[in-house]
Design an enzyme around this catalytic site. Sequence first.
Site, short mmCIF file in Angstrom:
data_model
loop_
_atom_site.label_atom_id
_atom_site.label_comp_id
_atom_site.label_asym_id
_atom_site.label_seq_id
_atom_site.Cartn_x
_atom_site.Cartn_y
_atom_site.Cartn_z
CE LYS A 154 38.62 45.73 52.03
NZ LYS A 154 39.41 46.78 51.32
CG ASP A 189 30.56 37.51 38.39
OD1 ASP A 189 29.99 37.10 37.29
OD2 ASP A 189 31.62 37.88 38.27
CG ASP A 221 36.16 47.06 45.22
OD1 ASP A 221 35.38 46.21 45.30
OD2 ASP A 221 37.38 47.19 45.28
NE ARG A 274 35.53 48.55 49.17
CZ ARG A 274 35.40 47.10 48.56
NH1 ARG A 274 34.43 46.48 48.15
NH2 ARG A 274 36.74 46.49 48.37
#
Length: 168
Positions: A37, A96, A152, A158
């Site tokens: 998402k 990341d 999140d 978010r």
Amino acid sequence: MKILIDQESIKQKIKELGKKITEDYKGKKPVFVGVLKGAFIFLADLVREVKIDVEFDFVVVSLYRGEKNPDVIILEREVLTDLEARDVILVDEILDTGRTFSFLIDHIKAKGAKSVKTCVFLKKKKKRRVEIEPDYCGFEIPDVFVVGYGLDYKERYRNLPYVGIVDE
Ligand code: IMP
Ligand code: MG
């Protein structure tokens, strides 16, 4: 909540990125593939700064972080657009370790894409487990856990219009 990147800086950066993509893809019709998402807010703002014809699709992945075993990435929803000979821009909110991106680049290439470029809102400054550098990047941040603008913590935050560090 400590603000790391404020709303105005985000707005400015998105404009720059949109302009760059518009120039780079002039005469082409790229397909933006967003990773749900997290990427939905970044992608929605970004494409409104892109002044050429574009198309969209989305993938959903879940990542199980392994303590001892390697991470397992599960593709919950694959790309449904026919990517044969298409120019694809893969969009995620943060780079990341690079595991998600390297997995998805393979997925998109396997669908016959002509080119695959990557675009991230944030990239963490640290050694990645997979050597991968994004083609387009909003901000480089230190190796801290951030939320907001799509990111999140347990599905919270978010909707924050800025990027922050939770102080708990
Ligand atoms: P990686 O590059 O494969 O490690 O995957 C990056 C994914 O890890 C992102 O799509 C996020 O869902 C999650 N992630 C990594 N760092 C953060 C962070 O600081 N805040 C929120 N989610 C993060
Ligand atoms: Mg994510």
